[in-house]
Design an enzyme around this catalytic site. Sequence first.
Site, PDB file in Angstrom:
ATOM      1  N   GLY B  87       0.862  -1.180   0.000  1.00 23.43           N
ATOM      2  CA  GLY B  87       0.000   0.000   0.000  1.00 23.43           C
ATOM      3  C   GLY B  87       0.893   1.223   0.000  1.00 23.43           C
ATOM      4  O   GLY B  87       1.828   1.309  -0.794  1.00 23.43           O
ATOM      5  N   SER B 119       5.798  -5.204  -1.172  1.00 24.73           N
ATOM      6  CA  SER B 119       5.805  -3.802  -1.614  1.00 24.73           C
ATOM      7  C   SER B 119       6.134  -2.858  -0.449  1.00 24.73           C
ATOM      8  O   SER B 119       7.287  -2.830  -0.006  1.00 24.73           O
ATOM      9  CB  SER B 119       4.472  -3.490  -2.293  1.00 24.73           C
ATOM     10  OG  SER B 119       4.519  -2.269  -2.962  1.00 24.73           O
ATOM     11  N   ALA B 120       5.168  -2.141   0.100  1.00 28.53           N
ATOM     12  CA  ALA B 120       5.460  -1.264   1.240  1.00 28.53           C
ATOM     13  C   ALA B 120       6.034  -2.063   2.411  1.00 28.53           C
ATOM     14  O   ALA B 120       6.900  -1.573   3.147  1.00 28.53           O
ATOM     15  CB  ALA B 120       4.198  -0.517   1.676  1.00 28.53           C
ATOM     16  N   HIS B 156       8.421  -2.978  -7.272  1.00 32.58           N
ATOM     17  CA  HIS B 156       7.754  -2.681  -8.559  1.00 32.58           C
ATOM     18  C   HIS B 156       8.741  -2.018  -9.523  1.00 32.58           C
ATOM     19  O   HIS B 156       8.373  -1.089 -10.263  1.00 32.58           O
ATOM     20  CB  HIS B 156       6.561  -1.726  -8.373  1.00 32.58           C
ATOM     21  CG  HIS B 156       5.502  -2.201  -7.427  1.00 32.58           C
ATOM     22  ND1 HIS B 156       4.561  -3.145  -7.755  1.00 32.58           N
ATOM     23  CD2 HIS B 156       5.231  -1.868  -6.122  1.00 32.58           C
ATOM     24  CE1 HIS B 156       3.750  -3.345  -6.712  1.00 32.58           C
ATOM     25  NE2 HIS B 156       4.147  -2.596  -5.721  1.00 32.58           N
ATOM     26  N   GLU B 191       8.594  -6.916 -10.580  1.00 29.19           N
ATOM     27  CA  GLU B 191       7.392  -7.354  -9.843  1.00 29.19           C
ATOM     28  C   GLU B 191       7.346  -8.832  -9.435  1.00 29.19           C
ATOM     29  O   GLU B 191       6.945  -9.130  -8.311  1.00 29.19           O
ATOM     30  CB  GLU B 191       6.142  -6.958 -10.621  1.00 29.19           C
ATOM     31  CG  GLU B 191       5.879  -5.468 -10.448  1.00 29.19           C
ATOM     32  CD  GLU B 191       4.543  -5.009 -10.960  1.00 29.19           C
ATOM     33  OE1 GLU B 191       3.917  -5.732 -11.761  1.00 29.19           O
ATOM     34  OE2 GLU B 191       4.134  -3.909 -10.579  1.00 29.19           O
TER      35      GLU B 191
END
Lengths: 234, 234
Positions: B87, B119-120, B156, B191
Site C-alpha cells: 500500500g 511492496s510497502a 515494482h 514485480e
Amino acid sequence: MTRLLLLSSSNVHGHGYLDHAAAELQDFLGPRRRVLFVPFALHDHAGYTEKVRERLAPLGLTVEQLLAGPEARAQVEAAEAVFVGGGNSFRLLADLYRLGLIEPLRARVVAGTPYIGSSAGTNLAGKTIGTTNDMPIVHPPSFVGLGLLPFNFNPHYLDPDPASTHKGETRDARILEFHELNPQPVLALREPTMLRREGDHLGLRGAAGARLFRRGQAAIELAPGSDLDELLRE
Amino acid sequence: MTRLLLLSSSNVHGHGYLDHAAAELQDFLGPRRRVLFVPFALHDHAGYTEKVRERLAPLGLTVEQLLAGPEARAQVEAAEAVFVGGGNSFRLLADLYRLGLIEPLRARVVAGTPYIGSSAGTNLAGKTIGTTNDMPIVHPPSFVGLGLLPFNFNPHYLDPDPASTHKGETRDARILEFHELNPQPVLALREPTMLRREGDHLGLRGAAGARLFRRGQAAIELAPGSDLDELLRE
C-alpha cells in the site's frame, strides 16, 4: 497581488529546455530583467544555475543563484522575480526549511514578486508536496509548502494506461490514497501544461490540459485554456 | 536468526493475488499456521485483512489482524509469523511510529519470527523508505525503517523505457538522486521477484531478477536465483 507561472515540466518531448514555456515566461515577467533562481532541488546548484542562465540570457534575462547560506534571506527579500527549478521536491523543501526561507519566500510572493516554478518548484507553490512523484531522499520537517494556492499539484501527470501489465499503483490510485488522508484538491498537470495566476485569476496554459481530483469525486478533465478562478476560493 | 520473505508485489500480471508467491510462502512458513497481518499501508484495515485471510485460508493459514490500538504491542510480541501488506509506505511507517511498534517488531523478527513483506512491507524491512515509489500522503517522524537488511528497496521496479517520450525522472534517475544524499545500496525488485533471507543467507527468488544500485557505481543486473550473501555484510 500574487502572480504565479507554474510549469508541469521544464522539458517537453520534441523541444529544448524550457522552449515550450519561453513566450509565456516573457509575457509573465514583462519588464523585469533579473531572476533569482532557486537550484536546491538538484545536487549541483552552480551547474543548474548556469544551465538556466544560458537558457534565459537570449530572452534578455539575468539570472542570480540563490545561495544556500546566511545571505539567502536578503537575496529573497531583494528579488525582482523568483524561479524555483525542478528536481527532487523533498530536497528542495528540506533546504528551504533548514535555511529558514519558507516564510520570507511566501511573504515576498504574496507581496507581488512574480514566482515561476517548474515541477518540484510547482509542487512547492501548492499546499503540501504530498502528491509529488519524487522519492523521499531526505526527511524535511514538514511536507507543507508555500501555500500560494489552496490545493496540491501532481506534475508530469500521466494518464492511466489501460494496456499496462505493471501492478504498481497508477498515478490516479496514488492520488486517491492521498485523499483518504487529506482534503485539498489535486491539480494534475500533463507535461506541456502550465498554470498562470494573476491575483484572483487562474488559468491553464499549453495544449495538453489537466485533470482535477477532488476528494470523493470523479476526476474532471480540464481543457487547455480553462478558467480556474473558482479553485482559488477552495 | 532473521528470516525474511520480501515480495516486490503481491499482484503480478496474469496471476491472482499472491499466486506467484504461494509456494514460496508455504515453504518459508513451514509448520507455522498463524500469521499476524499488518494492514496499515491501506486505509481499510479490516477489508484488507479479510482479503488476505481468504487468500491464505486454502494454504491452511489463520490470519490475525494487527489492531491500531494499545493491544498492538502484545499482538506483535505473541506473533508466530508477521505479514506486512503493501500500500502506501508513508502511511504504514507513520502508523507504526505512532503506535510505538517499530522497536517491538524489529526485536521480534531479529529473535527469529518469520517476516513476510510485500511492496510497502518490503520497503519497511530495509534501512529507510527513501526509495519508495509512493506519494508522501502523511508525514512520518522519520523515514528509517526496520533495518532488517543494511540496504534499501525499490519494489515494482521498472526498467527505463528507451522509447518513452515522458520527461519525468526514470526510476534509475530517482535512485541516482537518492545516492547523492544517502550511502546505502538499493535493491530494485521487478514485480515477480522475491528476496529470501535465512540468517546469513540471502537469495533472489522468482524468474525476473533484480538490479542492484550502489552509490557511485553502474547498476548491476542480478539473475534469478542469485546468491546475495555479501549484501548482508555492507
